[in-house]
Design a protein around this motif. Sequence first.
Motif, PDB file in Angstrom:
ATOM      1  N   MET A  45     -37.334   9.936 -45.439  1.00 41.58           N
ATOM      2  CA  MET A  45     -37.500   9.127 -45.726  1.00 41.58           C
ATOM      3  C   MET A  45     -38.967   8.752 -46.817  1.00 41.58           C
ATOM      4  SD  MET A  45     -39.753   8.193 -41.912  1.00 41.58           S
ATOM      5  CE  MET A  45     -41.404   8.907 -41.839  1.00 41.58           C
ATOM      6  N   ASP A  46     -39.746   7.858 -47.242  1.00 40.44           N
ATOM      7  CA  ASP A  46     -40.720   7.413 -48.428  1.00 40.44           C
ATOM      8  C   ASP A  46     -42.059   7.079 -47.643  1.00 40.44           C
ATOM      9  OD1 ASP A  46     -38.678   6.464 -48.681  1.00 40.44           O
ATOM     10  OD2 ASP A  46     -39.055   6.351 -51.256  1.00 40.44           O
ATOM     11  N   THR A  77     -28.789   9.979 -30.665  1.00 44.24           N
ATOM     12  CA  THR A  77     -30.133   9.327 -30.298  1.00 44.24           C
ATOM     13  C   THR A  77     -30.612   9.224 -32.445  1.00 44.24           C
ATOM     14  OG1 THR A  77     -30.709  11.317 -30.123  1.00 44.24           O
ATOM     15  CG2 THR A  77     -30.082   9.647 -28.155  1.00 44.24           C
ATOM     16  N   GLY A  78     -30.910   8.496 -32.455  1.00 44.80           N
ATOM     17  CA  GLY A  78     -32.225   7.929 -33.610  1.00 44.80           C
ATOM     18  C   GLY A  78     -33.292   7.777 -33.413  1.00 44.80           C
ATOM     19  N   LYS A  79     -33.973   7.675 -34.719  1.00 44.64           N
ATOM     20  CA  LYS A  79     -35.417   7.330 -34.694  1.00 44.64           C
ATOM     21  C   LYS A  79     -35.315   6.409 -36.071  1.00 44.64           C
ATOM     22  CE  LYS A  79     -37.673  11.266 -32.650  1.00 44.64           C
ATOM     23  NZ  LYS A  79     -38.651  12.035 -33.066  1.00 44.64           N
ATOM     24  N   TYR A  92     -34.475   2.638 -42.702  1.00 50.43           N
ATOM     25  CA  TYR A  92     -34.516   4.488 -42.604  1.00 50.43           C
ATOM     26  C   TYR A  92     -33.826   5.339 -40.888  1.00 50.43           C
ATOM     27  CZ  TYR A  92     -35.278   9.046 -42.952  1.00 50.43           C
ATOM     28  OH  TYR A  92     -35.330  10.459 -42.187  1.00 50.43           O
ATOM     29  N   ILE A  93     -33.348   5.805 -40.927  1.00 58.08           N
ATOM     30  CA  ILE A  93     -32.330   6.264 -39.514  1.00 58.08           C
ATOM     31  C   ILE A  93     -32.166   7.702 -39.773  1.00 58.08           C
ATOM     32  CG2 ILE A  93     -30.457   5.239 -40.034  1.00 58.08           C
ATOM     33  CD1 ILE A  93     -30.586   5.460 -36.235  1.00 58.08           C
ATOM     34  N   ASP A  94     -32.842   8.666 -38.918  1.00 55.78           N
ATOM     35  CA  ASP A  94     -32.553   9.478 -38.826  1.00 55.78           C
ATOM     36  C   ASP A  94     -31.786   9.886 -37.474  1.00 55.78           C
ATOM     37  OD1 ASP A  94     -32.634  12.648 -38.888  1.00 55.78           O
ATOM     38  OD2 ASP A  94     -35.084  12.778 -39.311  1.00 55.78           O
ATOM     39  N   ASP A 179     -27.478  19.092 -37.771  1.00 55.53           N
ATOM     40  CA  ASP A 179     -27.648  18.712 -36.482  1.00 55.53           C
ATOM     41  C   ASP A 179     -27.948  17.152 -36.290  1.00 55.53           C
ATOM     42  OD1 ASP A 179     -29.876  17.827 -37.576  1.00 55.53           O
ATOM     43  OD2 ASP A 179     -31.493  18.035 -35.877  1.00 55.53           O
ATOM     44  N   GLY A 180     -26.999  16.226 -37.356  1.00 48.97           N
ATOM     45  CA  GLY A 180     -26.695  15.127 -37.444  1.00 48.97           C
ATOM     46  C   GLY A 180     -27.182  14.322 -39.009  1.00 48.97           C
ATOM     47  N   TYR A 181     -27.786  13.007 -39.012  1.00 51.25           N
ATOM     48  CA  TYR A 181     -27.256  12.297 -40.593  1.00 51.25           C
ATOM     49  C   TYR A 181     -28.456  11.583 -41.018  1.00 51.25           C
ATOM     50  CZ  TYR A 181     -25.204   9.064 -37.374  1.00 51.25           C
ATOM     51  OH  TYR A 181     -24.400   7.891 -37.076  1.00 51.25           O
ATOM     52  N   THR A 182     -29.216  11.405 -42.081  1.00 51.91           N
ATOM     53  CA  THR A 182     -29.926  10.189 -41.978  1.00 51.91           C
ATOM     54  C   THR A 182     -29.364   9.228 -42.922  1.00 51.91           C
ATOM     55  OG1 THR A 182     -30.807  11.218 -44.359  1.00 51.91           O
ATOM     56  CG2 THR A 182     -31.944  11.895 -42.254  1.00 51.91           C
TER      57      THR A 182
END
Length: 320
Positions: A45-46, A77-79, A92-94, A179-182
């Motif tokens: 993330m920038d 779930t994501g942000k 961008y998603i985490d 625990d996941g991905y971006t």
Amino acid sequence: MCRKIISIIIVSLLLVSAFSMSAQGVLRMKKGTASYGSPVIDGVMDDCYKNSSELIVEFMSSMNNNATEDDLPNRATGKARLCWDETALYLYIDVKDPTPVTWLDAFGSDAVEFTCDFDSLGDGTYGDNGIFVVTLPYARTVGKPELERQWPDLGTAHQDWLMERPDGEWPVQCVIKADGYTIELKVPLNDAVKAMMKPGFTFGFQISLLDDIDDNNQRDIKSSWGESTDDISAGGWSNSDSNDEITLIEAPPAPVAPEPEPEPDIVQSEEPVATAAPAAPAPAVPSVPETGDTSIIIIAAIMITAAAGVVIFRRKTEVK
Ligand SMILES: [Ca+2]
Ligand SMILES: [Ca+2]
Ligand SMILES: [Ca+2]
């Protein structure tokens, strides 16, 4: 006559009420912002994303195949955050996904999918400038992501244009975590949408996560940013009604550097400028006689000693 008027009034009220309910049905419930900025596509993330709204993707919009209610607490779930500039939209998603898939050959695997309704029709259809993008990450080993990106045929001019872009125009990166991905990607925009990209421009947007919970290449749970309303389910990619709303905002102004302290005024004195005190004279160093002078002194000393010796010898001789 009176009954007829009352009937007309009642029918009119019912029609107004029905129209209001219909309008309420397509009301976009979630609103977010996308800040101006051109991030680096590297899966990290920038700073420019930090000025944008955080879009929480956690509303459980559908359950299929092998999922049960017991699986919902551990669903993906994501942000997500968006940025924009004059040429592209950036995402961008985490994602937290405790059940990463390890192979991929189907459309229904772990994935991020989003839609943009740049024409803001919101009537169930997409105009010329609707797009639908799917990115599917999968990990054979943490830290070694593999990606597949899809532009399913949405039947719009913009989607057709995207599908013809060379790879270098739509970079996408993924970082697989424990625990996941971006995922971070750039969506190039056609000339029609470029002309719309200005602060204050609002368009329909929805983002969803697909979660395969048992690595069998069949999607089990879908979660979305938007939430279902009474008559519109969230996350239906082919239905522009299910989009929510993003508004473009400017980048915040750069922080203003503090004013430098003013230089003190230099007062010109009329008195003569004091000059530095003359340096104290160096103490006199006794001069060292040259070698020739030393020889003379030594010879003189020898002669005086010898003379004294002669005198002493004579006195001793006289005493005898
Ligand atoms: Ca980045
Ligand atoms: Ca999964
Ligand atoms: Ca599955």
